[in-house]
Design a protein around this motif. Structure first.
Motif, PDB file in Angstrom:
ATOM      1  N   ILE A 115       0.800  -1.209   0.000  1.00 19.88           N
ATOM      2  CA  ILE A 115       0.000   0.000   0.000  1.00 19.88           C
ATOM      3  C   ILE A 115       0.843   1.274   0.000  1.00 19.88           C
ATOM      4  O   ILE A 115       0.419   2.325  -0.445  1.00 19.88           O
ATOM      5  CB  ILE A 115      -0.967  -0.014   1.217  1.00 19.88           C
ATOM      6  CG1 ILE A 115      -2.005   1.075   1.109  1.00 19.88           C
ATOM      7  CG2 ILE A 115      -0.214   0.074   2.531  1.00 19.88           C
ATOM      8  CD1 ILE A 115      -2.978   0.855  -0.008  1.00 19.88           C
ATOM      9  N   HIS A 116       2.088   1.176   0.484  1.00 19.65           N
ATOM     10  CA  HIS A 116       2.915   2.384   0.549  1.00 19.65           C
ATOM     11  C   HIS A 116       3.739   2.601  -0.718  1.00 19.65           C
ATOM     12  O   HIS A 116       4.391   3.633  -0.856  1.00 19.65           O
ATOM     13  CB  HIS A 116       3.819   2.344   1.779  1.00 19.65           C
ATOM     14  CG  HIS A 116       3.044   2.231   3.045  1.00 19.65           C
ATOM     15  ND1 HIS A 116       2.118   3.183   3.440  1.00 19.65           N
ATOM     16  CD2 HIS A 116       3.001   1.261   3.986  1.00 19.65           C
ATOM     17  CE1 HIS A 116       1.567   2.810   4.578  1.00 19.65           C
ATOM     18  NE2 HIS A 116       2.075   1.642   4.926  1.00 19.65           N
ATOM     19  N   GLU A 143      -9.706  -3.742  -2.095  1.00 11.59           N
ATOM     20  CA  GLU A 143      -8.273  -3.522  -1.984  1.00 11.59           C
ATOM     21  C   GLU A 143      -7.734  -2.742  -3.190  1.00 11.59           C
ATOM     22  O   GLU A 143      -6.862  -1.884  -3.072  1.00 11.59           O
ATOM     23  CB  GLU A 143      -7.551  -4.868  -1.849  1.00 11.59           C
ATOM     24  CG  GLU A 143      -6.211  -4.726  -1.185  1.00 11.59           C
ATOM     25  CD  GLU A 143      -5.602  -6.057  -0.776  1.00 11.59           C
ATOM     26  OE1 GLU A 143      -4.510  -6.034  -0.222  1.00 11.59           O
ATOM     27  OE2 GLU A 143      -6.210  -7.124  -1.015  1.00 11.59           O
ATOM     28  N   ARG A 144      -8.274  -3.050  -4.379  1.00 18.44           N
ATOM     29  CA  ARG A 144      -7.891  -2.291  -5.573  1.00 18.44           C
ATOM     30  C   ARG A 144      -8.219  -0.816  -5.406  1.00 18.44           C
ATOM     31  O   ARG A 144      -7.435   0.059  -5.741  1.00 18.44           O
ATOM     32  CB  ARG A 144      -8.661  -2.803  -6.778  1.00 18.44           C
ATOM     33  CG  ARG A 144      -8.066  -4.032  -7.414  1.00 18.44           C
ATOM     34  CD  ARG A 144      -9.090  -4.790  -8.217  1.00 18.44           C
ATOM     35  NE  ARG A 144      -9.850  -3.957  -9.138  1.00 18.44           N
ATOM     36  CZ  ARG A 144     -10.983  -4.329  -9.717  1.00 18.44           C
ATOM     37  NH1 ARG A 144     -11.470  -5.525  -9.465  1.00 18.44           N
ATOM     38  NH2 ARG A 144     -11.610  -3.537 -10.523  1.00 18.44           N
ATOM     39  N   GLU A 145      -9.420  -0.559  -4.862  1.00 23.84           N
ATOM     40  CA  GLU A 145      -9.838   0.841  -4.713  1.00 23.84           C
ATOM     41  C   GLU A 145      -8.979   1.576  -3.697  1.00 23.84           C
ATOM     42  O   GLU A 145      -8.685   2.766  -3.847  1.00 23.84           O
ATOM     43  CB  GLU A 145     -11.323   0.908  -4.325  1.00 23.84           C
ATOM     44  CG  GLU A 145     -12.211   0.529  -5.489  1.00 23.84           C
ATOM     45  CD  GLU A 145     -13.699   0.677  -5.185  1.00 23.84           C
ATOM     46  OE1 GLU A 145     -14.047   1.266  -4.140  1.00 23.84           O
ATOM     47  OE2 GLU A 145     -14.495   0.195  -6.003  1.00 23.84           O
ATOM     48  N   VAL A 146      -8.569   0.859  -2.651  1.00 26.56           N
ATOM     49  CA  VAL A 146      -7.697   1.465  -1.648  1.00 26.56           C
ATOM     50  C   VAL A 146      -6.351   1.811  -2.290  1.00 26.56           C
ATOM     51  O   VAL A 146      -5.804   2.894  -2.093  1.00 26.56           O
ATOM     52  CB  VAL A 146      -7.529   0.501  -0.442  1.00 26.56           C
ATOM     53  CG1 VAL A 146      -6.343   0.903   0.411  1.00 26.56           C
ATOM     54  CG2 VAL A 146      -8.806   0.481   0.390  1.00 26.56           C
ATOM     55  N   ILE A 148      -5.704   2.342  -5.538  1.00 28.70           N
ATOM     56  CA  ILE A 148      -5.927   3.432  -6.502  1.00 28.70           C
ATOM     57  C   ILE A 148      -6.046   4.774  -5.791  1.00 28.70           C
ATOM     58  O   ILE A 148      -5.535   5.801  -6.245  1.00 28.70           O
ATOM     59  CB  ILE A 148      -7.226   3.151  -7.281  1.00 28.70           C
ATOM     60  CG1 ILE A 148      -7.003   1.957  -8.189  1.00 28.70           C
ATOM     61  CG2 ILE A 148      -7.700   4.370  -8.024  1.00 28.70           C
ATOM     62  CD1 ILE A 148      -7.120   2.232  -9.637  1.00 28.70           C
ATOM     63  N   GLN A 149      -6.734   4.763  -4.656  1.00 28.15           N
ATOM     64  CA  GLN A 149      -6.893   5.980  -3.875  1.00 28.15           C
ATOM     65  C   GLN A 149      -5.521   6.520  -3.455  1.00 28.15           C
ATOM     66  O   GLN A 149      -5.262   7.713  -3.510  1.00 28.15           O
ATOM     67  CB  GLN A 149      -7.766   5.695  -2.645  1.00 28.15           C
ATOM     68  CG  GLN A 149      -7.893   6.842  -1.655  1.00 28.15           C
ATOM     69  CD  GLN A 149      -8.665   8.028  -2.228  1.00 28.15           C
ATOM     70  OE1 GLN A 149      -9.348   7.889  -3.251  1.00 28.15           O
ATOM     71  NE2 GLN A 149      -8.551   9.177  -1.586  1.00 28.15           N
ATOM     72  N   LYS A 150      -4.621   5.604  -3.059  1.00 30.14           N
ATOM     73  CA  LYS A 150      -3.265   6.001  -2.654  1.00 30.14           C
ATOM     74  C   LYS A 150      -2.526   6.669  -3.814  1.00 30.14           C
ATOM     75  O   LYS A 150      -1.837   7.668  -3.632  1.00 30.14           O
ATOM     76  CB  LYS A 150      -2.476   4.772  -2.186  1.00 30.14           C
ATOM     77  CG  LYS A 150      -2.713   4.435  -0.730  1.00 30.14           C
ATOM     78  CD  LYS A 150      -1.992   5.437   0.145  1.00 30.14           C
ATOM     79  CE  LYS A 150      -2.185   5.082   1.604  1.00 30.14           C
ATOM     80  NZ  LYS A 150      -1.539   6.046   2.505  1.00 30.14           N
ATOM     81  N   GLU A 153      -3.874  10.084  -4.397  1.00 35.29           N
ATOM     82  CA  GLU A 153      -3.450  11.055  -3.385  1.00 35.29           C
ATOM     83  C   GLU A 153      -2.031  11.547  -3.650  1.00 35.29           C
ATOM     84  O   GLU A 153      -1.685  12.681  -3.332  1.00 35.29           O
ATOM     85  CB  GLU A 153      -3.579  10.443  -1.972  1.00 35.29           C
ATOM     86  CG  GLU A 153      -5.046  10.381  -1.524  1.00 35.29           C
ATOM     87  CD  GLU A 153      -5.287   9.647  -0.205  1.00 35.29           C
ATOM     88  OE1 GLU A 153      -4.299   9.269   0.461  1.00 35.29           O
ATOM     89  OE2 GLU A 153      -6.462   9.462   0.152  1.00 35.29           O
TER      90      GLU A 153
END
Ligand SMILES: Nc1ncnc2c1ncn2[C@@H]1O[C@H](COP(=O)(O)OP(=O)(O)OP(=O)(O)O)[C@@H](O)[C@H]1O
Ligand SMILES: Nc1nc2c(ncn2[C@@H]2O[C@H](COP(=O)(O)OP(=O)(O)O)[C@@H](O)[C@H]2O)c(=O)[nH]1
Ligand SMILES: [Mg+2]
Ligand SMILES: [Mg+2]
Ligand SMILES: [Zn+2]
Lengths: 233, 255
Positions: A115-116, A143-146, A148-150, A153
């Protein structure tokens, strides 16, 4: 078109989908830049019968090596009448970004890379025109959306897309971008980002593409080793 | 708002055109997708989730309210009207359950922080082993992951279309899930090998060799069969929980 991204992100898998889509429609040239080993040039030439090359950067930062050889490489692609020139980067240096002021800069990120990753990858993400998230067949939609959101941002204006690169799902938008991409003006190719500090003329901030514009540790697409080790002017 | 999803035919694994003009799924409908393993069930709901436009293995196209979906709807999670629970029972993300849900809520433009706790509480209705907010999602069990993702799809995804891929296989309380999402005005699609779930839905798409082979509509008799199966299921469930809790079964009286 520059395709960047960490090793095993799916850069070659994505390249293959692009080749499959434009086979017979566009003349395509491909250059792989890597540090010590690469097999893509042989594989893609066999499978798609396109013009391919590779170059090893060795002791150089692979993104610096890319800047050095890209002038020659564009000439090479042009001399073979290529409509589309794809450069697959080694994807190692996270301070440089290989994207140019023209053409498309694409970062490939695997949805299982952690995620990072989008934040850690710095300019490789934040200067890209397009971010392609691969391996979506391996994770849940949430999890894909999380993930993509990263990315959004880190780089709110990037064009985002997700794909299973093995099947090439949902890449229509990328194909449209490739078709809509204007002609390259080869004497005006410049790095998009500012390179980090160091010891050659790229390191100190000269952004022109091609070894003729640089001195220090210079590398050409062709030519003997000794010649490009040092070219003091 | 999504009133209707239209599936336009693609090609099966042998390259034959699918034999239907279009399949329409309407708000408030429940649909089951059934067929042998490898027959293309997951591929079909993945087409719906990606709002495929001839750019997947099946070459199907999917319309929203009879129209081509725009790029925003296809690519921006905040606008995506579809939530899907895949067969995956593992999260790779190195985040706590709370952080994970917070970022997902941000992706879906939800500001109210109460949704995080609500989602965890709902997930805990589906699973025997409770999820805590500071547990890393990467260490959740298969059943816990499924429960969390279903709760997340219902509350944070909050989409008018929910796609569920074989929810029965994850050791979760499927009765609770099925009850909760019936009659919500949403389009709910179950990929399932479970006869009770299949018979409870209004429409059944039968898959084979990568294509839709047949569409069957629920009838009165099937509905009664489904009720019977559910009753049986409940009894099996009671025994399952007794066994899970380490008790000894002392009487046999199944209907
Ligand atoms: N119409 C099609 N054309 C080409 N490939 C297809 C088609 N439909 C499905 N496939 C491919 O076939 C494989 C099996 O399909 P899928 O995973 O959808 O099966 P399934 O019915 O969900 O099986 P299971 O019950 O085991 O989950 C996948 O790799 C999928 O991409
Ligand atoms: N499941 C899955 N595997 C993928 C996907 N994209 C790439 N791969 C696999 O990941 C590995 C690395 O991909 P490759 O394209 O070589 O990465 P590169 O180093 O960035 O060029 C290969 O084994 C690919 O087959 C994808 O979308 N889904
Ligand atoms: Mg590669
Ligand atoms: Mg499946
Ligand atoms: Zn560098």
């Amino acid at each position: 078109m520059i395709i960047a991204g960490p090793p095993s992100a799916g850069k070659t898998a994505l390249t293959k989908q692009i080749l499959k889509r434009f086979q017979g429609e566009l003349r395509i040239a491909y250059l792989k830049i890597d540090v010590v080993k690469a097999f893509e040039d042989i594989e893609l030439r066999k499978e798609f019968k396109i013009m391919t090359r590779k170059i090893y950067s060795g002791d150089l930062c692979p993104d610096h090596a890319a800047v050095m050889v890209l002038g020659d490489a564009v000439d090479w692609a042009e001399s073979h009448g290529a409509d589309l020139f794809i450069v697959e980067s080694a994807g190692l240096c996270l301070r440089c970004a290989p994207y140019l002021n023209q053409g498309l800069g694409i970062v490939v990120l695997s949805s299982i890379s952690g995620i990072h990753a989008p934040e850690k990858m710095g300019a490789m993400v934040s200067l890209a025109d397009v971010a392609v998230v691969t391996k979506i067949d391996l994770v849940s939609q949430a999890e894909r959306e999380v993930f993509i959101q990263k990315i959004a941002e880190v780089h709110p204006r990037v064009i985002l897309m997700e794909t299973n690169a093995l099947q090439g799902t949902s890449l229509h938008r990328l194909y449209d971008l490739i078709l809509g991409s204007p002609e390259i003006e080869k004497h005006n190719l410049v790095l998009k980002g500012s390179p980090p500090l160091g010891t050659c003329t790229i390191c100190v901030g000269k952004k022109e593409v091609g070894w003729k514009h640089h001195f220090g540790v210079v590398k050409k697409l062709d030519g003997p080793l000794a010649e490009y080790l040092f070219r003091g002017e | 708002m999504v009133r209707e999803i239209t599936i336009l035919p693609g090609w099966d694994k042998s390259g034959n055109r699918e034999d239907f003009t279009d399949i329409n799924l309407k708000a408030g409908e429940t649909i089951a997708i059934v067929g042998p393993t490898g027959s293309g069930k997951t591929a079909l709901i993945t087409d719906i989730e990606l709002l495929a436009q001839g750019d997947t293995a099946t070459k199907r196209r999917v319309l929203l309210n009879g129209q081509l979906p725009g790029d925003e709807v296809r690519y921006n999670p905040a606008y995506k009207p579809i939530a899907m629970i895949t067969q995956n029972t593992k999260c790779f993300t190195d985040l706590t359950t709370e952080e994970f849900l917070q970022i997902h809520a941000r992706a879906r433009r939800i500001a109210d922080q109460k949704i995080i706790q609500d989602t965890i509480s709902l997930a805990n209705k589906f699973t025997g082993e409770k999820i805590k907010k500071d547990t890393k999602v990467s260490v959740l069990s298969g059943g816990q992951t499924r429960s969390l993702l279903i709760a997340d799809a219902i509350l944070i995804g909050a989409a008018p279309v929910i796609l569920l891929d074989e929810i029965e296989n994850a050791g979760i309380f499927k009765q609770e899930v099925v009850e909760l999402i019936q009659d919500t005005g949403k389009i709910i699609i179950f990929v399932t090998h479970d006869p009770a779930i299949a018979l409870l839905t209004k429409k059944r798409l039968i898959m084979g060799n990568g294509g839709v082979r047949k569409v069957i509509y629920q009838n009165e008799l099937e509905l009664r069969a489904a009720q019977k199966l559910l009753e049986l299921d409940r009894q099996v469930g009671v025994i399952r929980e007794e066994i899970r809790a380490g008790h000894v079964i002392t009487k046999v009286n199944l209907a």
